[in-house]
Design an enzyme around this catalytic site. Structure first.
Site, PDB file in Angstrom:
ATOM      1  N   GLY A  44      -0.440  38.573  36.505  1.00 49.56           N
ATOM      2  CA  GLY A  44       0.442  37.379  36.809  1.00 49.56           C
ATOM      3  C   GLY A  44       1.517  38.095  36.260  1.00 49.56           C
ATOM      4  O   GLY A  44       1.886  37.264  34.667  1.00 49.56           O
ATOM      5  N   ASN A 102      -0.601  43.091  38.207  1.00 49.55           N
ATOM      6  CA  ASN A 102       0.492  42.203  39.129  1.00 49.55           C
ATOM      7  C   ASN A 102       0.293  42.883  40.774  1.00 49.55           C
ATOM      8  O   ASN A 102      -0.043  43.408  40.785  1.00 49.55           O
ATOM      9  CB  ASN A 102       1.649  42.069  38.721  1.00 49.55           C
ATOM     10  CG  ASN A 102       3.155  41.288  39.113  1.00 49.55           C
ATOM     11  OD1 ASN A 102       2.379  39.899  38.547  1.00 49.55           O
ATOM     12  ND2 ASN A 102       3.707  40.718  40.103  1.00 49.55           N
ATOM     13  N   VAL A 106      -0.379  32.381  36.900  1.00 49.28           N
ATOM     14  CA  VAL A 106       0.194  32.806  38.697  1.00 49.28           C
ATOM     15  C   VAL A 106       0.113  30.987  38.652  1.00 49.28           C
ATOM     16  O   VAL A 106      -0.287  29.676  38.077  1.00 49.28           O
ATOM     17  CB  VAL A 106      -1.144  33.346  39.624  1.00 49.28           C
ATOM     18  CG1 VAL A 106      -1.493  34.755  39.064  1.00 49.28           C
ATOM     19  CG2 VAL A 106      -1.812  32.459  39.913  1.00 49.28           C
ATOM     20  N   ASN A 163      -0.310  25.354  34.631  1.00 45.51           N
ATOM     21  CA  ASN A 163      -0.520  23.840  34.159  1.00 45.51           C
ATOM     22  C   ASN A 163      -1.697  23.259  35.348  1.00 45.51           C
ATOM     23  O   ASN A 163      -0.505  22.884  36.289  1.00 45.51           O
ATOM     24  CB  ASN A 163       1.040  23.994  34.065  1.00 45.51           C
ATOM     25  CG  ASN A 163       1.844  22.956  32.920  1.00 45.51           C
ATOM     26  OD1 ASN A 163       0.831  23.030  31.782  1.00 45.51           O
ATOM     27  ND2 ASN A 163       2.994  23.437  33.051  1.00 45.51           N
ATOM     28  N   SER A 188       2.141  25.368  25.785  1.00 44.00           N
ATOM     29  CA  SER A 188       3.225  24.833  25.376  1.00 44.00           C
ATOM     30  C   SER A 188       4.534  25.485  24.756  1.00 44.00           C
ATOM     31  O   SER A 188       3.962  25.933  23.475  1.00 44.00           O
ATOM     32  CB  SER A 188       3.113  23.472  24.882  1.00 44.00           C
ATOM     33  OG  SER A 188       4.360  22.784  24.944  1.00 44.00           O
ATOM     34  N   LYS A 240      -3.105  19.118  27.736  1.00 39.88           N
ATOM     35  CA  LYS A 240      -1.454  20.172  27.962  1.00 39.88           C
ATOM     36  C   LYS A 240      -1.479  18.413  28.858  1.00 39.88           C
ATOM     37  O   LYS A 240      -0.156  18.791  28.583  1.00 39.88           O
ATOM     38  CB  LYS A 240      -2.009  21.209  28.052  1.00 39.88           C
ATOM     39  CG  LYS A 240      -0.169  21.917  29.458  1.00 39.88           C
ATOM     40  CD  LYS A 240       0.233  21.423  27.434  1.00 39.88           C
ATOM     41  CE  LYS A 240       1.881  22.756  28.406  1.00 39.88           C
ATOM     42  NZ  LYS A 240       2.894  21.931  29.330  1.00 39.88           N
ATOM     43  N   HIS A 271       0.027  16.170  26.293  1.00 34.83           N
ATOM     44  CA  HIS A 271       1.765  16.653  26.163  1.00 34.83           C
ATOM     45  C   HIS A 271       2.316  16.742  26.934  1.00 34.83           C
ATOM     46  O   HIS A 271       3.477  16.114  26.657  1.00 34.83           O
ATOM     47  CB  HIS A 271       1.300  18.184  25.692  1.00 34.83           C
ATOM     48  CG  HIS A 271       2.220  18.759  25.259  1.00 34.83           C
ATOM     49  ND1 HIS A 271       3.477  19.106  26.461  1.00 34.83           N
ATOM     50  CD2 HIS A 271       3.125  19.674  23.964  1.00 34.83           C
ATOM     51  CE1 HIS A 271       4.720  19.925  25.583  1.00 34.83           C
ATOM     52  NE2 HIS A 271       4.081  19.437  24.300  1.00 34.83           N
ATOM     53  N   ASN A 272       2.419  16.906  27.935  1.00 33.45           N
ATOM     54  CA  ASN A 272       3.728  16.454  28.938  1.00 33.45           C
ATOM     55  C   ASN A 272       4.308  15.910  29.361  1.00 33.45           C
ATOM     56  O   ASN A 272       5.110  15.302  29.748  1.00 33.45           O
ATOM     57  CB  ASN A 272       3.724  17.610  30.620  1.00 33.45           C
ATOM     58  CG  ASN A 272       3.421  19.044  29.938  1.00 33.45           C
ATOM     59  OD1 ASN A 272       3.420  19.338  29.197  1.00 33.45           O
ATOM     60  ND2 ASN A 272       3.715  19.343  31.329  1.00 33.45           N
ATOM     61  N   GLU A 331       6.185  14.489  26.864  1.00 36.16           N
ATOM     62  CA  GLU A 331       7.493  14.818  26.697  1.00 36.16           C
ATOM     63  C   GLU A 331       8.421  14.371  27.665  1.00 36.16           C
ATOM     64  O   GLU A 331       9.504  13.779  27.072  1.00 36.16           O
ATOM     65  CB  GLU A 331       6.920  16.272  27.024  1.00 36.16           C
ATOM     66  CG  GLU A 331       8.288  17.166  27.207  1.00 36.16           C
ATOM     67  CD  GLU A 331       8.257  18.393  27.794  1.00 36.16           C
ATOM     68  OE1 GLU A 331       6.901  19.531  27.911  1.00 36.16           O
ATOM     69  OE2 GLU A 331       8.318  18.586  29.199  1.00 36.16           O
ATOM     70  N   TYR A 332       8.399  13.975  28.323  1.00 33.51           N
ATOM     71  CA  TYR A 332       8.376  13.333  29.259  1.00 33.51           C
ATOM     72  C   TYR A 332       8.635  11.259  28.742  1.00 33.51           C
ATOM     73  O   TYR A 332      10.281  11.450  28.710  1.00 33.51           O
ATOM     74  CB  TYR A 332       7.998  12.599  30.870  1.00 33.51           C
ATOM     75  CG  TYR A 332       7.550  13.280  31.962  1.00 33.51           C
ATOM     76  CD1 TYR A 332       7.352  14.612  31.358  1.00 33.51           C
ATOM     77  CD2 TYR A 332       8.275  12.644  32.871  1.00 33.51           C
ATOM     78  CE1 TYR A 332       7.467  15.429  32.542  1.00 33.51           C
ATOM     79  CE2 TYR A 332       7.913  14.163  34.424  1.00 33.51           C
ATOM     80  CZ  TYR A 332       7.279  15.248  34.087  1.00 33.51           C
ATOM     81  OH  TYR A 332       7.198  15.748  34.872  1.00 33.51           O
TER      82      TYR A 332
HETATM   83  C1  6PG Z   1       5.959  22.898  28.085  1.00 30.89           C
HETATM   84  C2  6PG Z   1       6.019  22.258  29.297  1.00 30.89           C
HETATM   85  C3  6PG Z   1       6.381  22.820  31.348  1.00 30.89           C
HETATM   86  C4  6PG Z   1       6.825  22.182  31.832  1.00 30.89           C
HETATM   87  C5  6PG Z   1       8.278  22.009  32.740  1.00 30.89           C
HETATM   88  C6  6PG Z   1       8.532  21.190  33.023  1.00 30.89           C
HETATM   89  O1  6PG Z   1       5.215  22.678  27.901  1.00 30.89           O
HETATM   90  O2  6PG Z   1       6.381  24.109  28.380  1.00 30.89           O
HETATM   91  O3  6PG Z   1       6.066  20.668  29.478  1.00 30.89           O
HETATM   92  O4  6PG Z   1       4.582  23.249  30.743  1.00 30.89           O
HETATM   93  O5  6PG Z   1       5.784  21.965  32.883  1.00 30.89           O
HETATM   94  O6  6PG Z   1       9.064  21.887  30.388  1.00 30.89           O
HETATM   95  O7  6PG Z   1       8.228  20.129  33.584  1.00 30.89           O
HETATM   96  P1  6PG Z   1       8.832  19.165  34.299  1.00 30.89           P
HETATM   97  O8  6PG Z   1       8.938  19.866  35.797  1.00 30.89           O
HETATM   98  O9  6PG Z   1       7.496  17.988  34.509  1.00 30.89           O
HETATM   99  O10 6PG Z   1       9.755  18.286  33.440  1.00 30.89           O
END
Ligand code: 6PG
Length: 479
Positions: A11, A34, A76, A104, A130, A184, A187-188, A191-192
């Site tokens: 991938g 790939n 992928v 993810n 990440s 992870k 983590h996201n 992040e939000y």
């Molecule tokens: C990371 C980011 C990444 C994330 C994108 C889009 O850790 O590198 O969190 O995994 O998926 O930045 O995220 P959203 O579309 O959900 O904002």
């Protein structure tokens, strides 16, 4: 002895390509595969000088190019494409070989895949990666789950290519089966909430002080030299300082104000609901993105009654930016405290025994939420692994105490000016809810017993009770 690869990547879109390049740059021989061989050829043509690549053009050739235990990194799209690649390679592998999903993926899919492949004698590792495309190339934060045995061979490679902070790799074995993808996911989610709090700070400085984006960029640059030092604050200053070439207007003003989301924040909220963990910061950040996307609803609501934004003046204006910094920091502590509580709950639910200090440590670099702040979180959990919440940990407790007046003043200013601050407000509501001596949940229990006979417990004796609300005298009896 033929030249075999210690790891392979299948991938080769940008993330996969950059991971392969990072591995090769660190001296590892990397087998490449790939679906379309064009991407494989392109990688070798453009970056072949960076290290030793073994390009292949079939699954069989790819597998044969790998030394034992074979280690294949799948890069992928999450979901069915990942299942398809697993099915393509699993029959070609032998017991002890390792399949790694670095996308993810939802941690429940990873638990299912890990159990199924374990039956076939194979190791399946779901790992968070990440830091985006740049991180994959220059040093991401890597959060692998899966078996300890798989980490014995995979870990040294991942630690080699991960970001380093004080010489320590931002990679550790997070825990078994889906633990890596769970962490992870959180983590996201964090992040939000972090991004939402920063966006609200921008809106507050603009709405209450009348600052232009370039001025606000300067404020963020200043904040980035102190306790809010972080990648997200740093890039926010860059985004706000950017001018749109075509119009000459601030870039942020020409961007459509509907935030999108690939879904990992949504997963975090859904799992938080399932586990009963009030991750209100992540939830409000996710809902704020959804609200921004309801353009029709917003257009219909445009004329609704409410205050208009009017810049503050005098002393209030003087101290407002500093108040927002303190409110942002306090709200950030709440949001991270909630996120770490969710990891604690997931770890308990699935028996992962996740080390929260180690998670904070590998988030100090490489990942999107990388920040100086995470060093303090690491220290807090290392000092007290069973810490109930970051909010009760020494330094954080003191910082939030010092922020009380600012935090409440900023939110009341936002309310008065009609500036929406769901992130700031839910952080304060959560904080006040946690520290309240009595909550109105007692009344909710009474209501539930009244209409649904759902029973309640008492403060003064053990057991559960029901009141016969429709009976004269409303007698109470043990349920
Ligand atoms: C990371 C980011 C990444 C994330 C994108 C889009 O850790 O590198 O969190 O995994 O998926 O930045 O995220 P959203 O579309 O959900 O904002």
């Amino acid at each position: 002895m033929t030249n075999k690869a210690s790891i392979g990547v299948t991938g080769l879109a940008v993330m996969g390509r950059n991971l392969a390049r990072n591995l090769a740059r660190h001296g590892h021989t990397v087998a490449l595969h790939n679906r379309s061989t064009e991407r494989t050829r392109d990688l070798v043509e453009r970056f072949g000088s960076e290290g030793t690549f073994l390009p292949t053009s079939s699954a069989r050739e790819f597998v044969d190019a790998l030394e034992r235990p074979r280690q294949i990194v799948i890069m992928v799209k999450a979901g069915e494409p990942t299942d398809a690649v697993i099915e393509e390679f699993a029959p070609l592998l032998e017991p002890g070989d390792v399949l790694v999903d670095a996308g993810n993926a939802h941690f429940a899919d990873t638990r299912r895949r890990e159990a199924a492949l374990r039956e076939r004698g194979l190791h399946f590792v779901g790992t968070g990666v990440s830091g985006g495309e740049e991180g994959a190339l220059h040093g991401p934060s890597i959060m692998p789950g899966g078996s300890k045995e798989s980490y014995a061979s995979l870990g040294p490679l991942f630690e080699d290519i991960a970001a380093k902070v004080d010489g320590t790799p931002c990679c550790t074995h997070v825990g078994p089966d889906g633990a890596g993808h769970f962490v992870k996911m959180v983590h996201n989610g964090i992040e939000y909430s972090d991004m939402q709090l920063i966006a609200e700070s921008f809106d507050l400085l603009r709405g209450a002080l009348g600052y232009e984006p370039a001025q606000i960029a300067d404020v963020f640059r200043t904040w980035n030299t102190g306790r809010l030092d972080s990648y997200l604050i740093e890039i926010t200053a860059e985004v706000l300082a950017h001018t749109d070439a075509e119009t000459g207007r601030p870039f942020v003003d020409v961007v459509a104000d509907q935030a999108e989301q690939k879904g990992t924040g949504r997963w975090t909220v859904q799992i938080g609901l399932d586990l009963g963990i009030p991750i209100t910061g992540i939830a409000e950040a996710t809902f704020a993105r959804s609200l921004s996307g309801h353009t029709g609803l917003r257009a219909a609501a445009e004329g609704l009654a409410g205050p208009r934004r009017a810049p503050l003046s005098g002393a209030a204006a003087e101290r407002f930016a500093d108040d927002v910094e303190r409110a942002l920091y306090a709200s950030k502590v709440v949001a991270y405290a909630q996120g770490f509580n969710q990891i604690q709950a997931g770890s308990a639910e699935y028996g992962w025994n996740v080390d929260l200090g180690a998670v904070a440590s590998i988030w100090r670099g490489g990942c999107i939420i990388r920040a100086k702040f995470l060093d303090d979180i690491r220290a807090a959990y290392e000092a007290e692994p069973a810490l109930p919440t970051l909010l009760t940990s020494g330094d954080f407790r003191k910082a939030v105490e010092d922020a009380q007046d600012s935090w409440r003043s900023v939110i009341s200013t936002a309310v008065r000016l009609g500036i929406p601050t769901p992130g700031f407000s839910t952080a304060l509501a959560y904080y006040d809810g946690l520290r309240a001596e009595r909550l109105p949940a007692a009344l909710v229990q009474g209501q539930r017993d009244y209409f649904g006979a759902h029973t309640y417990r008492r403060v003064d004796r053990a057991g559960t009770f029901h009141t016969e609300w429709a009976t004269e005298g409303r007698p109470e009896h043990p349920a």
